[in-house]
Design an enzyme around this catalytic site. Structure first.
Site, short mmCIF file in Angstrom:
data_model
loop_
_atom_site.label_atom_id
_atom_site.label_comp_id
_atom_site.label_asym_id
_atom_site.label_seq_id
_atom_site.Cartn_x
_atom_site.Cartn_y
_atom_site.Cartn_z
N GLY A 160 0.85 -1.28 -0.13
CA GLY A 160 -0.17 -0.30 -0.23
C GLY A 160 0.92 0.52 -0.26
O GLY A 160 0.43 2.11 0.10
N SER A 161 2.60 1.17 -0.56
CA SER A 161 2.87 2.66 -0.28
C SER A 161 1.95 3.60 -0.90
O SER A 161 2.40 4.42 -1.44
CB SER A 161 4.46 2.24 -0.62
OG SER A 161 4.72 1.28 -1.90
N ASN A 162 1.74 2.76 -2.16
CA ASN A 162 0.58 3.42 -3.12
C ASN A 162 0.02 4.42 -3.20
O ASN A 162 -0.40 5.88 -3.25
CB ASN A 162 0.69 2.92 -4.81
CG ASN A 162 2.33 3.06 -5.70
OD1 ASN A 162 2.32 4.11 -6.31
ND2 ASN A 162 2.94 2.02 -5.72
N LEU A 214 -8.63 -9.71 -11.44
CA LEU A 214 -9.42 -8.84 -12.51
C LEU A 214 -10.72 -8.38 -12.30
O LEU A 214 -11.24 -8.93 -10.94
CB LEU A 214 -9.68 -10.50 -12.89
CG LEU A 214 -10.13 -10.17 -14.67
CD1 LEU A 214 -8.99 -9.39 -15.27
CD2 LEU A 214 -10.09 -11.19 -15.13
N ILE A 215 -11.43 -7.51 -11.82
CA ILE A 215 -11.74 -6.45 -11.88
C ILE A 215 -13.10 -6.48 -13.25
O ILE A 215 -13.58 -7.23 -14.01
CB ILE A 215 -12.03 -5.38 -12.69
CG1 ILE A 215 -10.66 -4.46 -11.93
CG2 ILE A 215 -13.15 -4.27 -12.44
CD1 ILE A 215 -10.63 -4.38 -9.93
N ASN A 224 -5.42 2.16 -13.70
CA ASN A 224 -4.17 1.03 -12.62
C ASN A 224 -2.93 0.93 -12.64
O ASN A 224 -2.63 2.02 -14.02
CB ASN A 224 -4.70 -0.56 -13.69
CG ASN A 224 -3.63 -1.74 -12.63
OD1 ASN A 224 -3.68 -1.24 -11.68
ND2 ASN A 224 -3.19 -1.95 -13.69
N HIS A 260 0.84 -0.37 -13.73
CA HIS A 260 1.40 -1.66 -14.17
C HIS A 260 2.92 -0.92 -13.41
O HIS A 260 3.75 -0.68 -14.39
CB HIS A 260 0.88 -2.25 -15.27
CG HIS A 260 2.00 -3.10 -15.38
ND1 HIS A 260 1.22 -4.66 -14.93
CD2 HIS A 260 2.53 -3.93 -16.36
CE1 HIS A 260 2.12 -5.61 -15.22
NE2 HIS A 260 3.36 -4.92 -15.90
#
Ligand code: GAR
Length: 193
Positions: free
Chosen positions: A16-18, A91-92, A106, A108
């Site tokens: 969770g750093s982003n 997957l959403i 998203n 990547h």
């Protein structure tokens, strides 16, 4: 978004750093608010970050995620306008994509279309880049569609690497790009709507 501040939900599976970086960015910018953090992983460190940051979090089961109805209800109750995937591994489901057209982003950790697809996340990506002999890696920010890592690309930024550079070093360089650019690009998308 007119005068209403856009409301963001972040989906994250791990560290969770982003997610934390995005929260701090919008605390300063005041162009949007992060109102919810959703995780599929009850042990994810992102949940501890959410608690410290004072942001509501929600753990979702595989069944509830696939079925999507309860999640959509939660997002609706929280008046969420945009969903940001920051290290989210599932997957959403199409119900979510239909409900949030071009409103799910998203990041990547490589230059798509290389090193994308199911199972390509986090260190697996950096390891593949490391053994490839490529002399650059980078980030790709894209809209989410029904396939892993195949939605329209919004932004890419590359960074030079040594051929065979180890994956930890590549990860460090890529994370630096993520922290610098992801919040800014999210803001650009939000303010253009
Ligand atoms: C980030 O590097 C992100 O790009 C990557 O997971 C990491 C999460 O780190 N996402 C993927 O690989 C998606 N396929 P964080 O939890 O510290 O933000």
């Amino acid at each position: 978004m007119g005068i209403n501040l856009a409301r963001i939900a972040i989906f994250a599976s791990g560290n969770g750093s982003n997610a934390e970086n995005i929260v701090h960015y919008f605390e300063k910018q005041k162009t949007a608010t992060v109102d919810l953090i959703v995780s599929n992983n009850p042990n994810a460190f992102v949940l501890e970050r959410a608690a410290k940051l004072g942001i509501e979090s929600h753990i979702i089961s595989r069944a509830d995620f696939k079925q999507a109805e309860n999640l959509l209800e939660l997002l609706k109750n929280k008046k969420i306008d945009f969903i940001v995937l920051a290290g989210f591994l599932w997957l959403i489901p199409s119900e979510l994509i239909i409900s949030y057209p071009n409103r799910i982003l998203n990041i990547h950790p490589a230059l798509l279309p290389k090193y994308g697809g199911k199972g390509m996340y986090g260190d697996f990506v950096h390891q593949a880049v490391s053994i490839s002999g490529d002399t650059k890696s980078g980030i790709t920010i894209h809209f989410v569609n029904k396939a892993y890592d195949e939605g329209d690309i919004i932004f890419q930024k590359s960074v030079e690497i040594e051929a065979g550079e180890d994956s930890d070093k590549i990860a460090e360089k890529v994370h630096a790009l993520e922290y610098e650019y992801f919040p800014v690009i999210i803001e650009k998308v939000i303010t253009s709507k």
